[in-house]
Design a protein around this motif. Structure first.
Motif, PDB file in Angstrom:
ATOM      1  N   GLU A 183       0.818  -1.213   0.000  1.00 57.88           N
ATOM      2  CA  GLU A 183       0.000   0.000   0.000  1.00 57.88           C
ATOM      3  C   GLU A 183       0.852   1.263   0.000  1.00 57.88           C
ATOM      4  OE1 GLU A 183      -3.449   0.399  -0.332  1.00 57.88           O
ATOM      5  OE2 GLU A 183      -3.022  -1.613  -1.056  1.00 57.88           O
ATOM      6  N   GLY A 184       1.962   1.214   0.707  1.00 59.01           N
ATOM      7  CA  GLY A 184       2.863   2.365   0.721  1.00 59.01           C
ATOM      8  C   GLY A 184       3.425   2.656  -0.650  1.00 59.01           C
ATOM      9  N   SER A 185       3.649   1.600  -1.436  1.00 61.90           N
ATOM     10  CA  SER A 185       4.185   1.805  -2.782  1.00 61.90           C
ATOM     11  C   SER A 185       3.192   2.554  -3.660  1.00 61.90           C
ATOM     12  CB  SER A 185       4.549   0.461  -3.428  1.00 61.90           C
ATOM     13  OG  SER A 185       3.393  -0.291  -3.767  1.00 61.90           O
TER      14      SER A 185
ATOM     15  N   ALA B 283      -1.895   4.436 -11.189  1.00 60.79           N
ATOM     16  CA  ALA B 283      -2.986   5.414 -11.081  1.00 60.79           C
ATOM     17  C   ALA B 283      -3.395   5.624  -9.622  1.00 60.79           C
ATOM     18  CB  ALA B 283      -4.182   4.958 -11.902  1.00 60.79           C
ATOM     19  N   GLY B 284      -3.771   6.842  -9.315  1.00 57.11           N
ATOM     20  CA  GLY B 284      -4.296   7.134  -7.987  1.00 57.11           C
ATOM     21  C   GLY B 284      -5.749   6.705  -7.873  1.00 57.11           C
ATOM     22  N   HIS B 285      -6.226   6.610  -6.647  1.00 60.11           N
ATOM     23  CA  HIS B 285      -7.623   6.265  -6.412  1.00 60.11           C
ATOM     24  C   HIS B 285      -8.510   7.433  -6.856  1.00 60.11           C
ATOM     25  CE1 HIS B 285     -11.313   5.420  -4.053  1.00 60.11           C
ATOM     26  NE2 HIS B 285     -10.943   4.164  -4.224  1.00 60.11           N
TER      27      HIS B 285
ATOM     28  N   GLY C  55      -4.019  10.586  -1.560  1.00 56.47           N
ATOM     29  CA  GLY C  55      -3.787  10.882  -0.150  1.00 56.47           C
ATOM     30  C   GLY C  55      -4.896  10.369   0.749  1.00 56.47           C
ATOM     31  N   LEU C  56      -6.145  10.598   0.348  1.00 58.99           N
ATOM     32  CA  LEU C  56      -7.281  10.139   1.150  1.00 58.99           C
ATOM     33  C   LEU C  56      -7.303   8.618   1.223  1.00 58.99           C
ATOM     34  CD1 LEU C  56      -9.895  10.673   2.703  1.00 58.99           C
ATOM     35  CD2 LEU C  56     -11.113  10.677   0.509  1.00 58.99           C
ATOM     36  N   HIS C  57      -6.997   7.971   0.123  1.00 49.90           N
ATOM     37  CA  HIS C  57      -6.973   6.506   0.068  1.00 49.90           C
ATOM     38  C   HIS C  57      -5.950   5.961   1.068  1.00 49.90           C
ATOM     39  CE1 HIS C  57      -8.299   2.907  -1.910  1.00 49.90           C
ATOM     40  NE2 HIS C  57      -7.105   2.582  -2.370  1.00 49.90           N
TER      41      HIS C  57
ATOM     42  N   ARG D 210      -4.717   7.650   3.746  1.00 52.21           N
ATOM     43  CA  ARG D 210      -5.116   8.002   5.112  1.00 52.21           C
ATOM     44  C   ARG D 210      -6.173   7.041   5.650  1.00 52.21           C
ATOM     45  NH1 ARG D 210      -4.527  13.151   2.914  1.00 52.21           N
ATOM     46  NH2 ARG D 210      -6.768  13.410   2.582  1.00 52.21           N
ATOM     47  N   ASN D 211      -7.078   6.591   4.787  1.00 53.54           N
ATOM     48  CA  ASN D 211      -8.081   5.614   5.224  1.00 53.54           C
ATOM     49  C   ASN D 211      -7.418   4.298   5.622  1.00 53.54           C
ATOM     50  OD1 ASN D 211     -10.175   7.408   4.759  1.00 53.54           O
ATOM     51  ND2 ASN D 211     -10.638   6.623   2.725  1.00 53.54           N
ATOM     52  N   PHE D 212      -6.415   3.885   4.839  1.00 56.78           N
ATOM     53  CA  PHE D 212      -5.669   2.672   5.168  1.00 56.78           C
ATOM     54  C   PHE D 212      -4.933   2.849   6.492  1.00 56.78           C
ATOM     55  CE2 PHE D 212      -1.604   0.403   5.089  1.00 56.78           C
ATOM     56  CZ  PHE D 212      -2.043  -0.908   4.984  1.00 56.78           C
ATOM     57  N   VAL D 213      -4.277   3.982   6.656  1.00 58.07           N
ATOM     58  CA  VAL D 213      -3.517   4.261   7.872  1.00 58.07           C
ATOM     59  C   VAL D 213      -4.428   4.230   9.094  1.00 58.07           C
ATOM     60  CG1 VAL D 213      -2.276   6.090   9.118  1.00 58.07           C
ATOM     61  CG2 VAL D 213      -1.657   5.534   6.762  1.00 58.07           C
ATOM     62  N   ALA D 214      -5.603   4.834   8.989  1.00 62.45           N
ATOM     63  CA  ALA D 214      -6.533   4.863  10.118  1.00 62.45           C
ATOM     64  C   ALA D 214      -6.928   3.453  10.528  1.00 62.45           C
ATOM     65  CB  ALA D 214      -7.767   5.688   9.758  1.00 62.45           C
TER      66      ALA D 214
END
Length: 199
Positions: free
Chosen positions: A121-123, A149-151, A156-158, A160-164
């Motif tokens: 996910e970090g990649s 491609a980004g979400h 960034g939001l994608h 942050r949701n994973f991080v949370a």
């Protein structure tokens, strides 16, 4: 007189993701240097080798994205898998259908599996830079660089949701240590793939 005191950030409690990032930083840096040293965006041919590295690694982690346990821990994980996009990118670049590959991370225990997912996910977060390099080769989110491609909701939001979700996991200190070991193993796996495929 008003005195403003600096807060020592070292005294502030780190989140799990921050601790994981810190404990894997050296291995991560070595990998980044190795990849960029291979000059993967010098030509479409070099980029094709980079795609083979990515394809094998994402084949490794694909079983984790299908795991019922991991999807319960990290809701929506299954939708984040980029293996199919990589298969399409390889077909774009080589003109041939991508080979089916066996994964190497499906037998991991959950804490180590979480470390591998963290790396995958970090990649995606760092893929914004790689996409700009791919565009110089005439590639795009629709051709050859789909996996970068980004979400639609934003990269960034994608993340942050994973991080949370990751930070909220009820892991023990020992399990968190195992997750870090898993992440370092994932970085080493990619490093080995770069060595094997780029030579």
């Amino acid at each position: 007189m008003l005195v403003v005191m600096d807060i020592d950030t070292k005294l502030q409690p780190q989140t799990r993701i921050q601790r994981l990032k810190a404990s894997t930083d050296g291995t991560h840096r070595q990998l980044d240097q190795r990849i960029m040293g291979a000059d993967p965006f010098a030509s479409r041919e070099r980029y094709g080798l980079f795609l083979r590295v990515q394809h094998q690694f994402h084949a490794d982690v694909a079983p984790l994205y299908r795991s019922t346990d991991l999807n319960r821990m990290l809701p929506g994980l299954g939708e984040r898998c980029r293996l199919e996009a990589l298969r399409q990118d390889l077909a774009d670049i080589t003109g041939n259908e991508a080979d089916s590959l066996e994964g190497q991370a499906d037998a991991l225990d959950l804490p180590k599996a979480l470390g591998w997912v963290y790396v995958a996910e970090g990649s995606n977060l760092g893929a914004a830079f790689l996409l700009k390099e791919a565009e110089k080769l005439g590639l795009s989110e629709e051709f050859g660089a789909r996996h970068l491609a980004g979400h639609p909701a934003g990269r960034g939001l994608h993340w942050r949701n994973f991080v949370a979700s990751f930070n909220a996991l009820p892991l023990s200190e020992a399990e968190e240590t195992e997750a870090a070991e898993g992440a370092r193993a994932a970085f080493r796996r990619v490093h080995g793939l770069v060595d094997d495929i780029f030579g």
